[in-house]
Design a protein around this motif. Structure first.
Motif, PDB file in Angstrom:
ATOM      1  N   ILE A 208       0.843  -1.196   0.000  1.00  0.00           N
ATOM      2  CA  ILE A 208       0.000   0.000   0.000  1.00  0.00           C
ATOM      3  C   ILE A 208       0.876   1.243   0.000  1.00  0.00           C
ATOM      4  O   ILE A 208       1.839   1.333   0.762  1.00  0.00           O
ATOM      5  CB  ILE A 208      -0.933  -0.008   1.231  1.00  0.00           C
ATOM      6  CG1 ILE A 208      -1.810  -1.267   1.214  1.00  0.00           C
ATOM      7  CG2 ILE A 208      -1.812   1.235   1.251  1.00  0.00           C
ATOM      8  CD1 ILE A 208      -2.683  -1.433   2.435  1.00  0.00           C
TER       9      ILE A 208
ATOM     10  N   ILE B 160      -1.013  -0.883  -4.449  1.00  0.00           N
ATOM     11  CA  ILE B 160      -2.266  -0.212  -4.095  1.00  0.00           C
ATOM     12  C   ILE B 160      -1.958   1.232  -3.727  1.00  0.00           C
ATOM     13  O   ILE B 160      -1.268   1.503  -2.731  1.00  0.00           O
ATOM     14  CB  ILE B 160      -2.954  -0.931  -2.923  1.00  0.00           C
ATOM     15  CG1 ILE B 160      -3.273  -2.388  -3.317  1.00  0.00           C
ATOM     16  CG2 ILE B 160      -4.215  -0.200  -2.496  1.00  0.00           C
ATOM     17  CD1 ILE B 160      -3.725  -3.254  -2.161  1.00  0.00           C
TER      18      ILE B 160
ATOM     19  N   VAL C  39      -8.620   2.193   2.385  1.00  0.00           N
ATOM     20  CA  VAL C  39      -7.639   1.132   2.610  1.00  0.00           C
ATOM     21  C   VAL C  39      -8.353  -0.180   2.921  1.00  0.00           C
ATOM     22  O   VAL C  39      -7.935  -1.252   2.476  1.00  0.00           O
ATOM     23  CB  VAL C  39      -6.676   1.515   3.743  1.00  0.00           C
ATOM     24  CG1 VAL C  39      -5.733   0.372   4.081  1.00  0.00           C
ATOM     25  CG2 VAL C  39      -5.874   2.760   3.360  1.00  0.00           C
TER      26      VAL C  39
ATOM     27  N   SER D  27      -9.569  -1.711  -0.236  1.00  0.00           N
ATOM     28  CA  SER D  27      -8.440  -2.095  -1.091  1.00  0.00           C
ATOM     29  C   SER D  27      -7.826  -3.412  -0.618  1.00  0.00           C
ATOM     30  O   SER D  27      -7.446  -4.257  -1.432  1.00  0.00           O
ATOM     31  CB  SER D  27      -7.385  -0.987  -1.118  1.00  0.00           C
ATOM     32  OG  SER D  27      -6.642  -0.913   0.081  1.00  0.00           O
TER      33      SER D  27
END
Length: 354
Positions: free
Chosen positions: A134, A147, A287, A290
């Motif tokens: 991320i 991501i 988040v 995701s």
């Protein structure tokens, strides 16, 4: 759910390395993939490795945990969690990710850009495992999902809200660590303030400089920085600082000023309930979804890879409107919605650097 504590993480990982050299007959880490399931097959277990501050930060890591928790419930997978250790280095992250992958977790998700060097080393050794990272685009391996979010867009909306709510015309931005990612938050926020009130002033403070990442984990640093800005006349404080941001929220609430949260809707975070009345809004990053979406893609046999971007157009970033205490929330929301529509229509281009 299995959770590896901060203290246990390094010990378990070290033990795993020792076992791989002895009990497994000197088996190389590159051979570990041989016990994995074939690409596209479902995995009964998935894992996330938390960023600085760990679970319980009321922000970034907790949002990732929410995605894992949803996957456990909806997809019937088993979740494993691994916590960071204070002052850890790249080798610690490599060990942590290696251990999670060796245990058959798929995907293995590193929460935060600090995992990039470790994933770059570990992912090629486990070609049948999907790795997620991320907030980073630097790792380009074929089994890695990057991501990323348009944080500057959500922060622009926060700037609009701050300018509307401020009575002094002076607001504050606190960045946890001065890195390019957090500069995106600053850039969007400042632009949003200035576009809404050209005479507005933004006080900017960064808590630490890399390689010191305490600015993401120590609330006292955020509290002290916010107090300094409040003393200079700021009446709205926006902190993009992970766990340290909770200190900024505390300071703003103590002075009757407004705080703007980040990553999660911090108005609804139990750990911040004492200060919720003074949390004007929060810049949200999806988040949670995701993480869930990546896990589901692996379960569906079509794992996400490469850049997976979330912006305003997909509600991947946004601004919450949870606080009923702000009496002009309708007016504020109307201004935010107009700005959001203009960004999506590309009438406004938000800067990604100050």
């Amino acid at each position: 759910m299995r959770r590896i504590t901060r203290i246990a993480t390094v010990g378990i990982a070290s033990a795993a390395l020792a076992l791989s050299a002895t009990a497994c007959g000197g088996k190389k880490s590159s051979d570990a993939g041989s016990s994995e399931s074939s690409p596209g097959t479902k995995s009964a277990s998935v894992a996330i490795a938390y960023d600085i501050g760990g679970r319980g930060d009321q922000s970034f890591n907790d949002a990732a945990y929410a995605g894992l928790e949803k996957a456990e419930k909806d997809l019937k997978v088993k979740g494993a969690e691994a916590e960071p250790t204070d002052g850890e280095g790249e080798a610690d992250k490599v060990q942590r990710l290696t251990e999670l992958a060796r245990k058959g977790n798929n995907p293995v998700i590193g929460v935060g850009f600090s995992y990039a060097p470790a994933i770059k080393k570990v992912a090629p050794k486990f070609p049948n495992t999907t790795f997620g990272i991320i907030d980073d685009l630097s790792v380009q391996d074929k089994n890695v999902a990057n991501i990323v979010f348009n944080e500057e867009q959500g922060s622009y909306l926060a700037g609009v809200a701050a300018a509307k709510a401020s009575k002094t015309g002076k607001v504050g931005f606190i960045g946890g660590v001065e890195v390019p990612l957090i500069k995106k938050f600053e850039a969007g926020f400042v632009q949003g303030v200035k576009d809404t009130n050209p005479k507005g002033e933004v006080l900017t403070t960064y808590l630490t400089q890399p390689p010191n990442f305490d600015g993401f984990s120590k609330p006292d640093l955020g509290k002290a920085a916010a107090q300094g800005q409040l003393d200079k006349g700021a009446d709205v404080i926006y902190a993009a600082a992970g766990l340290a941001g909770s200190g900024a929220i505390e300071a703003a609430a103590g002075k009757g000023a407004w705080a703007i949260g980040v990553d999660s809707d911090q108005y609804n975070q139990a750990g911040l309930s004492k200060y919720k009345d003074r949390i004007l809004t929060s810049v949200t990053k999806d988040v949670s979804d995701s993480v869930y979406n990546l896990i589901k893609s692996v379960q569906d046999g079509k794992p996400q890879t490469g850049e997976v971007r979330y912006g305003l157009d997909k509600d991947g970033v946004g601004l919450s409107d949870s606080n009923p205490e702000y009496k002009k929330m309708t007016e504020l929301t109307a201004a935010v919605e107009k700005a959001k529509a203009d960004i999506i229509a590309k009438k406004i281009t938000v800067k990604t650097a100050p």
